[in-house]
Design an enzyme around this catalytic site. Structure first.
Site, PDB file in Angstrom:
ATOM      1  N   ASP A 121     -23.149 -26.274   5.517  1.00  0.00           N
ATOM      2  CA  ASP A 121     -24.342 -25.597   5.007  1.00  0.00           C
ATOM      3  C   ASP A 121     -25.260 -26.603   4.338  1.00  0.00           C
ATOM      4  O   ASP A 121     -26.474 -26.572   4.533  1.00  0.00           O
ATOM      5  CB  ASP A 121     -23.956 -24.542   3.958  1.00  0.00           C
ATOM      6  CG  ASP A 121     -23.269 -23.341   4.579  1.00  0.00           C
ATOM      7  OD1 ASP A 121     -23.296 -23.232   5.815  1.00  0.00           O
ATOM      8  OD2 ASP A 121     -22.706 -22.530   3.828  1.00  0.00           O
ATOM      9  N   THR A 160     -33.798 -26.859  37.460  1.00  0.00           N
ATOM     10  CA  THR A 160     -33.197 -27.175  38.755  1.00  0.00           C
ATOM     11  C   THR A 160     -33.376 -26.005  39.715  1.00  0.00           C
ATOM     12  O   THR A 160     -33.736 -26.175  40.878  1.00  0.00           O
ATOM     13  CB  THR A 160     -31.692 -27.453  38.582  1.00  0.00           C
ATOM     14  OG1 THR A 160     -31.520 -28.353  37.495  1.00  0.00           O
ATOM     15  CG2 THR A 160     -31.103 -28.047  39.826  1.00  0.00           C
ATOM     16  N   GLU A 176     -19.481 -15.723   2.584  1.00  0.00           N
ATOM     17  CA  GLU A 176     -20.287 -15.064   3.618  1.00  0.00           C
ATOM     18  C   GLU A 176     -21.137 -13.948   3.010  1.00  0.00           C
ATOM     19  O   GLU A 176     -22.294 -13.769   3.401  1.00  0.00           O
ATOM     20  CB  GLU A 176     -19.400 -14.511   4.739  1.00  0.00           C
ATOM     21  CG  GLU A 176     -18.647 -15.582   5.536  1.00  0.00           C
ATOM     22  CD  GLU A 176     -19.553 -16.656   6.111  1.00  0.00           C
ATOM     23  OE1 GLU A 176     -20.724 -16.357   6.439  1.00  0.00           O
ATOM     24  OE2 GLU A 176     -19.106 -17.822   6.205  1.00  0.00           O
ATOM     25  N   THR A 209     -32.960 -23.833  31.142  1.00  0.00           N
ATOM     26  CA  THR A 209     -34.025 -22.850  31.343  1.00  0.00           C
ATOM     27  C   THR A 209     -34.315 -22.627  32.819  1.00  0.00           C
ATOM     28  O   THR A 209     -35.194 -21.835  33.156  1.00  0.00           O
ATOM     29  CB  THR A 209     -35.324 -23.272  30.636  1.00  0.00           C
ATOM     30  OG1 THR A 209     -35.517 -24.661  30.863  1.00  0.00           O
ATOM     31  CG2 THR A 209     -35.242 -22.995  29.161  1.00  0.00           C
ATOM     32  N   GLY A 210     -33.608 -23.355  33.680  1.00  0.00           N
ATOM     33  CA  GLY A 210     -33.751 -23.092  35.112  1.00  0.00           C
ATOM     34  C   GLY A 210     -34.681 -24.050  35.828  1.00  0.00           C
ATOM     35  O   GLY A 210     -35.305 -23.687  36.815  1.00  0.00           O
ATOM     36  N   PRO A 231     -32.871 -27.527  28.056  1.00  0.00           N
ATOM     37  CA  PRO A 231     -31.752 -27.458  28.985  1.00  0.00           C
ATOM     38  C   PRO A 231     -31.405 -26.011  29.317  1.00  0.00           C
ATOM     39  O   PRO A 231     -31.470 -25.142  28.447  1.00  0.00           O
ATOM     40  CB  PRO A 231     -30.601 -28.106  28.211  1.00  0.00           C
ATOM     41  CG  PRO A 231     -31.228 -28.878  27.121  1.00  0.00           C
ATOM     42  CD  PRO A 231     -32.559 -28.264  26.840  1.00  0.00           C
TER      43      PRO A 231
END
Ligand code: ADP
Ligand code: ZN
Length: 609
Positions: free
Chosen positions: A502, A211, A427, A208-209, A206
């Site tokens: 996670d 259209t 983190e 990626t161009g 989706p």
């Protein structure tokens, strides 16, 4: 609703007007008195009556000498003179009275008599009429249900999209050049007996161009472009999809040469006979109709169907047969150079500050599709506008990367000191485990600012775009995913609910290593479970498991082993680099976010492979 109300008011006004006109043409009588026939007879005898007008054979309108009006009613069968004679009026006496017969129906009089009967009908008719008009509006919509919803673009010189507007995808463009030629000069090919291809399948993720690429083909060839989405064919009523397809092709043929673009063809083009439930019948009918139309198109008709999908693997094989979507063009995710080019395209109409380095941004956005990049610059522009600045700064674009990736910062999410500390260790755990393993991507950023649904985040970025991954990389990634939980365990002797996502990610990765990539020694190089079939509930129930119970147990054991080993690695790393952990946490507690340089200042450069 407002419309209906308006019409109702109009109806009322019209009615009132009609009533007004009626009452105007109705003559007003000055209240005649009603008398009996014998009274009339005696009045004639005494010469008090000057004239009698007979209307409609029964009504007598009588005028007396002193100019009073009277009404009487007689039988239809008798004439007035007969009636009066019968009541004993002599011929002489009768002559004194002027008798006239007025058989013309008086408009006013008859209207007044008819109005009570007509009026309800008129009202009912009006109401029916207006409601019918309403219903008809809806009805028209129902009638056009089977018509295509396709949007047609007729590109004129001004807004024409060409290949130059689509960055990257050189191979795809070369292949599509051919289609442009077919559309422009069909005779060139047909004169040699070549058949013009009917269908082109654009395959790619989706955004990626796809259209954009289809539009560019239409733009290059200078032909109209009909666009519809596969999901629009499928409505709640069975048969609608098929009739929409018929209608779409009919319209397209009229404006041939042209391009029909079907987005998300997998919505209708999935393998047939695979599902449970009614909607699948509808899908099948729609798909069949597409096939029928494509087969039925004469070679002379220059209509090319382009379809886009990100799941070519689930498409019905019938769609891919020669004469249908036999041309397949892969639209790739942009690589780093393409990303820079795409960023340039979308930066054209945006005032960028001089410090913006699009190549750095391209570097920081692996895995971004063209649409993501367009969105990124848009987000940066919005952020700049909200800060009341006139130019988009480099840092703003960088900040927007995280917004696009992880969702907006949640400044309102206030953490207690304890929560903050747990998040910081969590983190730091991810970051340290990632940093001290040779095959993982370098840590780009560590943060305890919550974004989207994440409490904090650690961003690692590949040094170059990768399309291949090794088993060792996966195993190290698995350890890094579990690094957060490991740190909580080691430093707090307890775990929070923080790492639940996670854990899900780790399980999925371990499952993929074992079941999809065939990277397990005990199970050998094969896949388990047919992933393609999992799309359909119906097939899933029946076939998804293509292995035995005993193998299933081995799979479970191997997944468990992978996860446990990864956890062990993570625990040992956060224990070994305890001092670095503490230092990173200390920085995080004050700064909240550490950039790569700040992080490496504490932990040193990443050990090489
Ligand atoms: P898809 O149909 O593959 O989902 P779209 O064609 O709708 O993707 O692309 C969405 C938007 O992303 C385009 O309108 C364009 O602005 C941008 N975009 C995507 N790929 C490119 C590209 N290669 N070059 C320039 N812009 C692109
Ligand atoms: Zn985590």
């Amino acid at each position: 609703m407002k419309n209906l109300f308006g019409k109702f008011i109009t109806a009322l006004v019209v009615l009132a007007l009609i009533l007004g006109v009626f009452s105007m043409i109705t003559p007003s009588f000055n209240e005649p008195t009603v008398v009996s026939l014998s009274q009339v007879a005696s009045a004639v005898k005494s010469g008090e009556i000057t004239s009698v007008v007979v209307k409609e054979n029964t009504k007598l309108f009588i005028t007396t000498k002193d100019n009073k009006q009277q009404i009487a009613t007689k039988e239809v069968s008798e004439s007035v003179s007969e009636m009066l004679t019968n009541l004993g009026v002599t011929a002489e006496e009768l002559k004194t009275v002027d008798i006239r017969v007025d058989n013309e129906k008086g408009v006013g009089a008859s209207l007044t008599s008819w109005l009570p009967f007509i009026l309800p009908f008129v009202i009912v008719l009006f109401v029916i009429f207006f409601f019918l008009r309403q219903v008809q509006g809806a009805n028209n919509k129902a009638m056009s249900f089977g018509q295509t919803q396709a949007r047609m673009f007729n590109q004129n010189a001004k807004n024409k999209i060409t290949f130059a507007d689509v960055e990257g995808n050189k191979e795809a463009k070369i292949e599509l050049e051919e289609i442009v030629e077919f559309l422009k000069h069909p005779q060139k090919f047909t004169s040699l007996g070549a058949k013009i291809p009917k269908g082109v399948l654009l395959m790619g993720s989706p955004g990626t161009g796809k259209t954009l690429m289809a539009k560019a083909v239409a733009g290059e060839a200078g032909v109209p472009f009909f666009s519809i989405s596969g999901s629009e064919f499928v409505e709640m009523f069975v048969g609608v999809g098929a009739s929409r397809v018929r209608d779409l092709f009919k319209k397209a043929k009229k404006s041939a040469p042209c391009i029909i673009f079907i987005d998300e063809i997998d919505a209708v083009g999935r393998q047939r006979g695979a599902g449970l439930g009614g909607s699948h019948d509808e899908r099948e009918q729609t798909l069949n109709q597409i096939l029928v139309e494509m087969d039925g198109m004469e070679t002379k008709v220059n209509v090319i169907v382009m379809a886009a999908t990100n799941r070519p693997d689930v498409l019905d094989p019938a769609l891919l047969r020669p004469g249908r979507f036999d041309r397949r063009v892969v639209i790739d995710m942009p690589d780093i150079k393409d990303r820079e080019a795409i960023l340039k395209v979308h930066a054209k109409d945006k005032p960028l500050a001089s410090d913006v380095a699009l190549d750095v941004i391209a570097q920081r956005t692996p895995g971004f599709s063209g649409a993501d990049l367009a969105n990124l610059l848009n987000e940066a522009a919005i952020a700049t506008a909200r800060a009341n600045k006139k130019q988009i700064a480099h840092q703003t674009v960088l900040d927007s990367i995280e917004k696009v990736l992880l969702g907006p910062e949640r400044k309102s999410h206030i953490m207690s000191e304890k929560e903050k500390l747990v998040t910081a260790y969590h983190e730091a755990g991810h970051a340290v485990v990632a940093h001290y393993q040779p095959h993982t991507d370098p840590v780009h950023k560590v943060s305890i600012i919550s974004r989207g649904r994440a409490g904090g985040y650690t961003l690692k970025l590949p040094t170059q775009d990768k399309s291949l991954h090794t088993k060792q990389e996966f195993i190290e990634d698995l350890a890094m995913i579990l690094g957060g939980q490991a740190a909580e365990e080691v430093f707090f002797k307890d775990v929070s609910t923080g790492p639940s996502s996670d854990l899900r990610k780790a399980t999925e990765l371990a499952k993929a290593i074992v079941m999809e990539y065939g990277m397990n020694d005990r199970l050998g190089p094969r896949t388990f479970g047919d992933k393609n079939d999992m799309v359909f509930l119906g097939k899933d129930l029946a076939h998804a498991r293509d292995y035995s119970e005993s193998i299933a147990q081995v799979i479970d054991e191997e997944i468990e082993k992978l996860v446990k080993e990864a956890k062990k690695t993570a625990v040992s790393l956060v224990t070994k680099y305890k001092d670095q952990m503490d230092a990173v946490v200390k920085e995080l507690m004050t700064k909240e976010t550490l950039e790569r340089a700040e992080f490496e200042a504490i932990c040193g450069a990443k050990p090489s492979k």
